[in-house]
Structure formats: structure tokens, C-alpha cells
Scaffold this motif. Structure first.
Motif, mmCIF file in Angstrom:
data_model
loop_
_atom_site.group_PDB
_atom_site.id
_atom_site.type_symbol
_atom_site.label_atom_id
_atom_site.label_comp_id
_atom_site.label_asym_id
_atom_site.label_seq_id
_atom_site.Cartn_x
_atom_site.Cartn_y
_atom_site.Cartn_z
ATOM 1 N N PHE A 49 46.709 29.723 -11.017
ATOM 2 C CA PHE A 49 45.928 30.210 -12.147
ATOM 3 C C PHE A 49 45.895 29.139 -13.230
ATOM 4 C CE2 PHE A 49 44.555 33.009 -15.532
ATOM 5 C CZ PHE A 49 43.679 33.840 -14.867
ATOM 6 N N PRO A 50 44.724 28.830 -13.787
ATOM 7 C CA PRO A 50 44.640 27.781 -14.805
ATOM 8 C C PRO A 50 45.263 28.207 -16.125
ATOM 9 C CG PRO A 50 42.523 28.827 -14.517
ATOM 10 C CD PRO A 50 43.438 29.412 -13.471
ATOM 11 N N GLU A 51 45.615 27.216 -16.929
ATOM 12 C CA GLU A 51 46.125 27.494 -18.270
ATOM 13 C C GLU A 51 44.996 28.028 -19.131
ATOM 14 O OE1 GLU A 51 48.229 24.300 -20.098
ATOM 15 O OE2 GLU A 51 49.234 23.766 -18.233
ATOM 16 N N GLY A 52 45.359 28.688 -20.200
ATOM 17 C CA GLY A 52 44.356 29.201 -21.128
ATOM 18 C C GLY A 52 44.297 30.708 -21.114
ATOM 19 N N PRO A 53 43.394 31.244 -21.918
ATOM 20 C CA PRO A 53 43.275 32.701 -22.037
ATOM 21 C C PRO A 53 42.842 33.343 -20.722
ATOM 22 C CG PRO A 53 41.930 31.571 -23.695
ATOM 23 C CD PRO A 53 42.461 30.528 -22.775
#
Length: 123
Positions: A11-15
Motif C-alpha cells: 500500500f502506498p504512503e499517503g492518505p
């Protein structure tokens, strides 16, 4: 805001997204946010093109006020095709949408000739 990704990757970083559009041959895993599944086998086109268009329209409408995620397993073919279709819905000419997505998302986006043709004819 629309983010493409491969659900087979970390899962990518960020919201977190507020809406997810999942393009898979089998039902996707459950997520914490609103989501919609379009039955779309790998390297192919959506099983139900009318449903796919409705889902893409919903994703674009939601992107006006929500974070939207568009994802398939690898994040290139189906995701790239869907992102190119979103670009068409947003005003990019169909014959230019694949190049647009390859420039702004991934050079590997939209993997097959029939996916490219699908985008070029998408309205």
C-alpha cells in the motif's frame, strides 16, 4: 484526485482513499472505504462495458470531492485503461488518452492492443 495502483503491491504512503474502483476478474478483498468492483479479467476488457462506464463515471464524479483509487492486480493494464477512460470523460481526446496516461502515470499503462482500441473508442 485519482490514484492508480496495483493491489498486488504494498500500500502506498499517503492518505487512504475515500472510494475505490477495483478492476479484477474475481471479487476484490474488503476495504474500509466505499468501493465498487468491475469484473475485468487480466489482459482483457470489462465483462460488462455498460457497468464499467457507469463505474468510471462514478469514480470521476467522486474525484471532484474525494480521494479515489483505481486498481487492478499489477496496476498497469486494466488500471491504465481505466485511467485513460477517465481522461476521455474529462475531455482528453480518445486517441490521445493512452499517451497522456503513459506520460503522467506509467509508461507501461494500457498493455494490449484491444485495451488501446477500447480507450480510443470510449465515449
Amino acid at each position: 484526485m485519482v490514484r492508480g495502483r496495483g493491489i498486488g503491491r504494498p500500500f502506498p504512503e499517503g492518505p487512504l482513499p475515500e472510494f475505490g474502483l477495483y478492476l479484477l476478474g474475481e471479487e476484490p478483498p474488503a476495504v474500509e472505504w466505499d468501493s465498487r468492483w468491475v469484473r475485468w479479467p487480466d489482459f482483457r476488457l470489462p465483462i460488462d462495458r455498460i457497468d464499467a462506464r457507469a463505474a468510471l463515471t462514478e469514480a470521476l464524479e467522486r474525484a471532484a470531492t474525494q480521494r479515489v483509487e483505481v486498481a487492478c492486480l499489477g496496476g498497469h493494464g486494466r488500471t491504465g485503461t481505466a485511467l485513460a477512460c477517465l481522461a476521455v470523460l474529462d475531455g482528453v481526446p480518445g486517441r490521445q488518452a493512452v499517451a497522456y496516461v503513459r506520460e503522467h502515470y506509467s509508461p507501461r499503462a494500457v498493455e494490449t492492443p484491444w485495451q488501446r482500441r477500447f480507450v480510443a473508442r470510449f465515449r
